[in-house]
Design a protein around this motif. Structure first.
Motif, mmCIF file in Angstrom:
data_model
loop_
_atom_site.group_PDB
_atom_site.id
_atom_site.type_symbol
_atom_site.label_atom_id
_atom_site.label_comp_id
_atom_site.label_asym_id
_atom_site.label_seq_id
_atom_site.Cartn_x
_atom_site.Cartn_y
_atom_site.Cartn_z
ATOM 1 N N GLY A 49 0.761 -1.246 0.000
ATOM 2 C CA GLY A 49 0.000 0.000 0.000
ATOM 3 C C GLY A 49 0.787 1.289 0.000
ATOM 4 N N VAL A 50 2.044 1.294 -0.487
ATOM 5 C CA VAL A 50 2.821 2.532 -0.465
ATOM 6 C C VAL A 50 2.206 3.607 -1.362
ATOM 7 N N LEU A 51 1.576 3.220 -2.464
ATOM 8 C CA LEU A 51 0.986 4.228 -3.351
ATOM 9 C C LEU A 51 -0.231 4.870 -2.699
ATOM 10 N N GLU A 52 -1.082 4.064 -2.097
ATOM 11 C CA GLU A 52 -2.248 4.595 -1.405
ATOM 12 C C GLU A 52 -1.841 5.466 -0.223
ATOM 13 N N ALA A 53 -0.788 5.059 0.495
ATOM 14 C CA ALA A 53 -0.313 5.844 1.635
ATOM 15 C C ALA A 53 0.224 7.201 1.181
ATOM 16 N N ALA A 113 -7.325 3.873 -5.908
ATOM 17 C CA ALA A 113 -7.210 4.916 -4.890
ATOM 18 C C ALA A 113 -7.871 6.219 -5.328
ATOM 19 N N GLY A 114 -8.501 6.218 -6.487
ATOM 20 C CA GLY A 114 -9.213 7.395 -6.967
ATOM 21 C C GLY A 114 -8.387 8.339 -7.807
ATOM 22 N N ILE A 115 -7.210 7.892 -8.266
ATOM 23 C CA ILE A 115 -6.356 8.737 -9.107
ATOM 24 C C ILE A 115 -6.623 8.386 -10.569
ATOM 25 N N ASP A 116 -7.482 9.161 -11.192
ATOM 26 C CA ASP A 116 -7.864 8.879 -12.579
ATOM 27 C C ASP A 116 -6.776 9.274 -13.564
ATOM 28 N N HIS A 117 -5.987 10.284 -13.194
ATOM 29 C CA HIS A 117 -4.942 10.779 -14.090
ATOM 30 C C HIS A 117 -3.616 10.116 -13.726
ATOM 31 N N CYS A 118 -3.381 8.947 -14.271
ATOM 32 C CA CYS A 118 -2.134 8.224 -13.990
ATOM 33 C C CYS A 118 -1.666 7.503 -15.251
ATOM 34 N N ALA A 119 -0.370 7.259 -15.329
ATOM 35 C CA ALA A 119 0.197 6.632 -16.527
ATOM 36 C C ALA A 119 1.549 6.019 -16.206
#
Length: 255
Positions: free
Chosen positions: A137-141, A213-219
Motif C-alpha cells: 500500500g505505499v501508493l495509497e499511503a 485509490a481514486g487517481i484517474d490521471h495516472c500513466a
C-alpha cells in the motif's frame, strides 16, 4: 555530457524528471549517472552525479532529499530542508511536501519510481514502489499523505517511470501464490511463462492500485529498465550477468 531525463505532460508544469544513466561520472558496472549512495561505487562519483541532478532540477545540492528505502508503505512528510544535511535519511519509501524548492527523489533499479503532483494545490510526492511496497500500500499511503497536505483526488496526477516490464519479469509459483492469497483478482497481473514460471506485470499492478485509490490521471512512461542497458540500470539484469553490484537511477520532482 548532458543529463537525460524522461518527463510526462501529465505532471506539467511541475518540474520533474526520471533520469536515465546518461551524463554521469561513474565508471565500470556503474558507468553513467549512478546516484545510489548505498552502492559500492566511488562516493566522490556518486556525490558528483547527485550534484549534477540537483543542478538539472535548478536547485542547490542540499535541496535534493532522499530516503533510506526499505520496501515499506511508510511515507515521510517534508516541511523544509533539514538543518543538518548529513542527518540520517528517513526510513521510508515515499516522501510528500508542500514546500517550494525541496526536491523529492527516489532511487530505483527495476522497482517503480512514481512521481505525484497536484499542481493547483501545490503538493508533490515521490514513491519507491517495488512489488512488496506496492502490495503493502505505499501508493495509497502516498495519496493519503498528499491529501492531508491539501491535495485533492481530482487534482492528483501520478506517473510511473522506467521500471521492469512484464516480458522481463519472470517469477516462480511461490511469488504467484503470495499475490493470489491476498486477492484472487491479482491473477490478472500474471501471464504464463515457461514451465512453472510466470511473467509479472509490476506497472500494471501500480496503475491498478492508483486507479483504485481514486487517481484517474495516472500513466506509465512505458520504459523497461531491464531491456535498455544503454539508458537504464537494472538489478535483475546485473544479477543475470553475475555483476558484483549495480547502479541506481534517480527520479525527482520539485515545486
Amino acid at each position: 555530457m548532458t543529463l537525460e531525463s524522461v518527463t510526462s505532460d501529465l505532471l506539467a508544469p511541475v518540474a520533474h524528471g526520471f533520469f536515465t544513466r546518461k551524463g554521469g561520472a561513474s565508471s565500470g558496472v556503474f558507468a553513467g549517472l549512478n546516484c545510489g549512495v548505498g552502492s559500492s561505487d566511488q562516493r566522490e562519483a556518486v556525490m558528483l552525479n547527485r550534484a549534477r541532478v540537483a543542478a538539472a532540477m535548478a536547485a542547490p545540492t542540499d535541496a535534493l532529499l532522499g530516503m533510506h528505502q526499505v520496501h515499506s508503505a511508510d511515507v515521510a512528510v517534508v516541511d523544509g530542508l533539514p538543518e543538518d544535511p548529513d542527518a540520517p535519511r528517513p526510513r521510508a519509501d515515499a516522501m510528500v511536501t508542500a514546500t517550494p524548492g525541496v526536491v523529492l527523489s527516489v532511487l530505483t533499479a527495476d522497482c517503480q519510481p512514481v512521481l505525484f503532483a497536484d499542481p493547483e494545490a501545490g503538493v508533490i510526492g515521490a514513491a519507491h514502489a517495488g512489488w512488496r511496497g506496492t502490495l503493502d500500500g505505499v501508493l495509497e499511503a502516498t495519496v493519503e499523505a498528499m491529501l492531508a497536505l491539501g491535495a485533492s483526488r481530482a487534482g492528483l496526477r501520478a506517473v510511473i517511470g522506467p521500471t521492469i516490464s512484464q516480458r522481463a519479469y519472470e517469477v516462480g509459483p511461490d511469488f504467484f501464490d503470495d499475490f493470489m492469497m491476498q486477492d484472487p483478482a491479482n491473477g490478472r497481473f500474471f501471464a504464463q511463462g515457461q514451465g512453472d514460471r510466470m511473467q509479472f506485470d509490476l506497472p500494471g499492478l501500480g496503475l491498478a492500485r492508483l486507479r483504485a485509490a481514486g487517481i484517474d490521471h495516472c500513466a506509465w512512461t512505458r520504459h523497461c529498465t531491464y531491456s535498455d542497458p544503454e539508458r537504464f540500470y537494472s538489478y535483475r539484469r546485473s544479477t543475470h550477468a553475475k555483476e558484483a553490484d549495480y547502479g541506481r537511477l534517480i527520479s525527482c520532482i520539485r515545486l
